[in-house]
Design a protein around this motif. Structure first.
Motif, PDB file in Angstrom:
ATOM      1  N   VAL A  10       0.847  -1.191   0.000  1.00 22.07           N
ATOM      2  CA  VAL A  10       0.000   0.000   0.000  1.00 22.07           C
ATOM      3  C   VAL A  10       0.884   1.243   0.000  1.00 22.07           C
ATOM      4  CG1 VAL A  10      -1.820   1.262   1.230  1.00 22.07           C
ATOM      5  CG2 VAL A  10      -1.780  -1.248   1.276  1.00 22.07           C
ATOM      6  N   PHE A  11       0.712   2.103  -1.002  1.00 23.72           N
ATOM      7  CA  PHE A  11       1.401   3.389  -1.049  1.00 23.72           C
ATOM      8  C   PHE A  11       0.444   4.461  -0.530  1.00 23.72           C
ATOM      9  CE2 PHE A  11       3.468   0.886  -4.395  1.00 23.72           C
ATOM     10  CZ  PHE A  11       4.800   1.100  -4.116  1.00 23.72           C
ATOM     11  N   PHE A  12       0.938   5.347   0.347  1.00 24.50           N
ATOM     12  CA  PHE A  12       0.074   6.359   0.944  1.00 24.50           C
ATOM     13  C   PHE A  12       0.875   7.628   1.200  1.00 24.50           C
ATOM     14  CE2 PHE A  12       1.948   3.706   4.172  1.00 24.50           C
ATOM     15  CZ  PHE A  12       2.325   4.561   5.198  1.00 24.50           C
ATOM     16  N   GLN A  13       0.165   8.742   1.358  1.00 24.12           N
ATOM     17  CA  GLN A  13       0.806  10.023   1.631  1.00 24.12           C
ATOM     18  C   GLN A  13       0.102  10.694   2.800  1.00 24.12           C
ATOM     19  OE1 GLN A  13      -1.579  12.787  -1.658  1.00 24.12           O
ATOM     20  NE2 GLN A  13       0.543  12.263  -2.024  1.00 24.12           N
ATOM     21  N   TYR A  14       0.792  11.672   3.398  1.00 27.64           N
ATOM     22  CA  TYR A  14       0.202  12.368   4.541  1.00 27.64           C
ATOM     23  C   TYR A  14       0.943  13.668   4.811  1.00 27.64           C
ATOM     24  CZ  TYR A  14       4.044   9.669   6.623  1.00 27.64           C
ATOM     25  OH  TYR A  14       5.260   9.087   6.876  1.00 27.64           O
ATOM     26  N   LEU A  15       0.219  14.603   5.393  1.00 28.81           N
ATOM     27  CA  LEU A  15       0.807  15.783   6.013  1.00 28.81           C
ATOM     28  C   LEU A  15       1.026  15.439   7.475  1.00 28.81           C
ATOM     29  CD1 LEU A  15      -1.323  18.675   4.471  1.00 28.81           C
ATOM     30  CD2 LEU A  15       1.096  18.227   4.071  1.00 28.81           C
ATOM     31  N   GLY A  16       2.256  15.556   7.941  1.00 27.62           N
ATOM     32  CA  GLY A  16       2.579  15.041   9.269  1.00 27.62           C
ATOM     33  C   GLY A  16       2.313  15.972  10.427  1.00 27.62           C
ATOM     34  N   PRO A  28      -0.711   4.354  27.140  1.00 26.37           N
ATOM     35  CA  PRO A  28      -1.376   5.626  27.503  1.00 26.37           C
ATOM     36  C   PRO A  28      -0.744   6.866  26.883  1.00 26.37           C
ATOM     37  CG  PRO A  28       0.120   4.984  29.240  1.00 26.37           C
ATOM     38  CD  PRO A  28       0.224   3.903  28.195  1.00 26.37           C
ATOM     39  N   GLN A  29       0.128   6.686  25.882  1.00 26.10           N
ATOM     40  CA  GLN A  29       0.735   7.855  25.244  1.00 26.10           C
ATOM     41  C   GLN A  29      -0.331   8.669  24.521  1.00 26.10           C
ATOM     42  OE1 GLN A  29       4.735   7.150  23.334  1.00 26.10           O
ATOM     43  NE2 GLN A  29       4.064   5.031  23.476  1.00 26.10           N
ATOM     44  N   ALA A  30      -0.148   9.976  24.532  1.00 22.43           N
ATOM     45  CA  ALA A  30      -1.110  10.865  23.881  1.00 22.43           C
ATOM     46  C   ALA A  30      -0.802  10.974  22.394  1.00 22.43           C
ATOM     47  CB  ALA A  30      -1.057  12.256  24.525  1.00 22.43           C
ATOM     48  N   GLY A  31      -1.810  11.383  21.641  1.00 23.81           N
ATOM     49  CA  GLY A  31      -1.635  11.608  20.221  1.00 23.81           C
ATOM     50  C   GLY A  31      -1.771  10.331  19.425  1.00 23.81           C
ATOM     51  N   SER A  32      -1.493  10.435  18.128  1.00 23.20           N
ATOM     52  CA  SER A  32      -1.622   9.276  17.247  1.00 23.20           C
ATOM     53  C   SER A  32      -0.584   9.356  16.145  1.00 23.20           C
ATOM     54  CB  SER A  32      -3.023   9.221  16.627  1.00 23.20           C
ATOM     55  OG  SER A  32      -3.243  10.345  15.772  1.00 23.20           O
ATOM     56  N   GLY A  33      -0.285   8.200  15.567  1.00 26.38           N
ATOM     57  CA  GLY A  33       0.558   8.114  14.390  1.00 26.38           C
ATOM     58  C   GLY A  33      -0.299   7.832  13.174  1.00 26.38           C
ATOM     59  N   VAL A  34       0.262   8.026  11.997  1.00 24.73           N
ATOM     60  CA  VAL A  34      -0.471   7.746  10.767  1.00 24.73           C
ATOM     61  C   VAL A  34      -0.951   6.299  10.737  1.00 24.73           C
ATOM     62  CG1 VAL A  34      -0.266   7.648   8.248  1.00 24.73           C
ATOM     63  CG2 VAL A  34       0.802   9.524   9.511  1.00 24.73           C
ATOM     64  N   GLN A  35      -0.129   5.385  11.238  1.00 23.74           N
ATOM     65  CA  GLN A  35      -0.481   3.971  11.250  1.00 23.74           C
ATOM     66  C   GLN A  35      -1.767   3.704  12.028  1.00 23.74           C
ATOM     67  OE1 GLN A  35       2.645   1.504  12.789  1.00 23.74           O
ATOM     68  NE2 GLN A  35       1.544  -0.409  12.456  1.00 23.74           N
ATOM     69  N   ASN A  36      -1.995   4.423  13.115  1.00 26.12           N
ATOM     70  CA  ASN A  36      -3.234   4.250  13.883  1.00 26.12           C
ATOM     71  C   ASN A  36      -4.459   4.445  13.008  1.00 26.12           C
ATOM     72  OD1 ASN A  36      -1.283   5.708  16.238  1.00 26.12           O
ATOM     73  ND2 ASN A  36      -2.419   3.913  16.901  1.00 26.12           N
ATOM     74  N   HIS A  37      -4.436   5.489  12.183  1.00 23.46           N
ATOM     75  CA  HIS A  37      -5.597   5.813  11.347  1.00 23.46           C
ATOM     76  C   HIS A  37      -5.739   4.831  10.191  1.00 23.46           C
ATOM     77  CE1 HIS A  37      -6.341   9.656  13.416  1.00 23.46           C
ATOM     78  NE2 HIS A  37      -5.019   9.709  13.528  1.00 23.46           N
ATOM     79  N   LEU A  38      -4.624   4.394   9.619  1.00 17.05           N
ATOM     80  CA  LEU A  38      -4.695   3.407   8.547  1.00 17.05           C
ATOM     81  C   LEU A  38      -5.280   2.090   9.052  1.00 17.05           C
ATOM     82  CD1 LEU A  38      -1.228   4.055   6.875  1.00 17.05           C
ATOM     83  CD2 LEU A  38      -3.448   4.449   5.798  1.00 17.05           C
ATOM     84  N   GLU A  39      -4.840   1.666  10.227  1.00 13.27           N
ATOM     85  CA  GLU A  39      -5.336   0.400  10.749  1.00 13.27           C
ATOM     86  C   GLU A  39      -6.784   0.495  11.205  1.00 13.27           C
ATOM     87  OE1 GLU A  39      -2.443  -0.919  13.603  1.00 13.27           O
ATOM     88  OE2 GLU A  39      -1.035  -1.556  12.019  1.00 13.27           O
ATOM     89  N   HIS A  98      -9.167  10.607   8.876  1.00  8.83           N
ATOM     90  CA  HIS A  98      -8.342  11.808   8.975  1.00  8.83           C
ATOM     91  C   HIS A  98      -8.084  12.375   7.578  1.00  8.83           C
ATOM     92  CE1 HIS A  98      -5.406  14.713  10.256  1.00  8.83           C
ATOM     93  NE2 HIS A  98      -5.557  14.355  11.520  1.00  8.83           N
ATOM     94  N   PRO A  99      -8.392  13.655   7.344  1.00  6.18           N
ATOM     95  CA  PRO A  99      -8.264  14.222   5.997  1.00  6.18           C
ATOM     96  C   PRO A  99      -6.830  14.430   5.527  1.00  6.18           C
ATOM     97  CG  PRO A  99      -8.860  15.939   7.571  1.00  6.18           C
ATOM     98  CD  PRO A  99      -8.944  14.638   8.315  1.00  6.18           C
ATOM     99  N   ALA A 100      -5.830  14.290   6.430  1.00  7.97           N
ATOM    100  CA  ALA A 100      -4.444  14.527   6.048  1.00  7.97           C
ATOM    101  C   ALA A 100      -3.733  13.253   5.593  1.00  7.97           C
ATOM    102  CB  ALA A 100      -3.678  15.155   7.206  1.00  7.97           C
ATOM    103  N   ILE A 101      -4.490  12.156   5.387  1.00 12.00           N
ATOM    104  CA  ILE A 101      -3.913  10.888   4.923  1.00 12.00           C
ATOM    105  C   ILE A 101      -4.674  10.446   3.681  1.00 12.00           C
ATOM    106  CG2 ILE A 101      -3.300   8.516   5.540  1.00 12.00           C
ATOM    107  CD1 ILE A 101      -3.770   9.300   8.476  1.00 12.00           C
ATOM    108  N   ARG A 102      -3.952   9.918   2.709  1.00 12.35           N
ATOM    109  CA  ARG A 102      -4.595   9.425   1.483  1.00 12.35           C
ATOM    110  C   ARG A 102      -3.835   8.217   0.964  1.00 12.35           C
ATOM    111  NH1 ARG A 102      -3.648  11.483  -4.086  1.00 12.35           N
ATOM    112  NH2 ARG A 102      -5.326  10.733  -5.435  1.00 12.35           N
ATOM    113  N   VAL A 103      -4.533   7.161   0.643  1.00  9.66           N
ATOM    114  CA  VAL A 103      -3.936   5.994  -0.006  1.00  9.66           C
ATOM    115  C   VAL A 103      -3.854   6.278  -1.498  1.00  9.66           C
ATOM    116  CG1 VAL A 103      -4.193   3.541  -0.515  1.00  9.66           C
ATOM    117  CG2 VAL A 103      -4.763   4.404   1.766  1.00  9.66           C
ATOM    118  N   LEU A 104      -2.653   6.088  -2.059  1.00  9.65           N
ATOM    119  CA  LEU A 104      -2.409   6.413  -3.460  1.00  9.65           C
ATOM    120  C   LEU A 104      -2.631   5.231  -4.390  1.00  9.65           C
ATOM    121  CD1 LEU A 104       0.947   8.342  -2.955  1.00  9.65           C
ATOM    122  CD2 LEU A 104      -1.307   9.362  -3.364  1.00  9.65           C
TER     123      LEU A 104
END
Length: 311
Positions: A10-16, A28-39, A98-104
């Protein structure tokens, strides 16, 4: 007949800007990574087993990707054929919240294919700007997409000379991070590209006073990099451009094989860094491709949770 498992690249892009890097962040860490939203989107694929993304290339908090990649395994229920790659692309985009991630693009690959270890090249671009002294002087849409060097001008010829010393096979210990999980890696890398070129301003620059600004793009290519190596190499080249280092000193740092000690080998901010592409033998690099019109119907996928196509 058992469940049908298929592996995809899977190829994908994002604004970090909104993420703590590409890798998943666990409570219990705060925030998220791009992988969280993809999964999270992949949970809606109807797989018999959880779908995990094995990321090819790590990026830091705030860094961006024009094109990153990962492999996934999707296990379809008994009697169901594997997803067609183009349909899988559309399903993932449909369920991404999340609007800042897109699968290409999605490609069917062999079961032993590995997104990280099968990669033959990685290309990074670092965007920086000279001609202003503070980020507030930039157009607002550029402030998290490039780094302000606070220099009125840069000695680009000297930067290119120093970049030439970086090309080739070297011990890059002088440009590695001294902290983090990267310490076990072999510091010898082969850099096949290190260039300094004028870069275009953002697409809305004509509506702003950008005449005094000069954008630059520093591009680096290798099969793999050490942790924060690109950001340290960029820092050294900018120091050369500002007259704080001589190009020959960059060569001497490489030859020393010593951990970074020079104050001029700084780690430049992550928000100017873009992972440009990840290359694979036989697949090349995946350029950004336009999405087909999203029109997911239950008859296409056999899944009732796909939902209507967005208007």
């Amino acid at each position: 007949m058992g469940a049908r498992r298929a592996r995809y690249l899977v190829f994908f892009q994002y604004l970090g800007t909104d993420f703590r890097g590409v890798m998943a962040i666990k409570p219990p860490q705060a925030g998220s990574g791009v992988q969280n939203h993809l999964e999270r989107a992949a949970e809606r694929l109807g797989s018999e087993e959880p779908v995990g993304f094995t990321i090819s290339s790590r990026t830091d908090s705030g860094a961006h990707a024009l094109c990153n990649s990962a492999h996934i395994d999707v296990c379809r229920p008994e009697g169901r054929e594997p997803h067609a790659p183009d349909l899988l692309t559309r399903l993932l985009n449909h369920h991404l919240e999340h609007p800042a991630i897109r699968v290409l693009r999605t490609v069917r690959v062999a079961d032993d294919f590995h997104a990280r270890f099968s990669a033959t090249s990685r290309r990074y671009v670092y965007r920086l700007v000279s001609g202003c002294s503070h980020p507030r002087q930039l157009p607002v849409w550029e402030r998290k997409l490039c780094w302000v060097t606070r220099a009125t001008q840069l000695d680009v010829a000297a930067m290119r000379e120093a970049a030439g010393h970086l090309v080739g096979t070297h011990d890059f210990s002088a440009f590695r991070s001294t902290s983090g999980c990267d310490a076990w890696r072999n510091p010898v890398k082969t850099l096949v590209r290190a260039t300094v070129a004028p870069g275009p301003p953002g697409p809305l620059a004509r509506h702003s006073d950008c005449s005094r600004l000069q954008f630059w793009e520093l591009e680096f290519e290798s099969r793999s990099f050490l942790y924060k190596q690109v950001r340290r190499m960029t820092g050294a080249l900018v120091s050369v451009g500002q007259g704080l280092l001589h190009p020959q000193q960059v060569q001497e740092m490489l030859a020393s094989g010593a951990p970074p000690s020079q104050p001029y080998i700084r780690i430049v901010p992550a928000w100017g860094l873009f992972l440009k592409s990840v290359g694979y033998q036989g697949l090349g690099e995946a350029p950004p491709l336009p999405d087909p019109v999203l029109d997911i119907q239950p008859s296409m996928d056999g899944e009732s949770d796909a939902g209507p196509a967005p208007s």
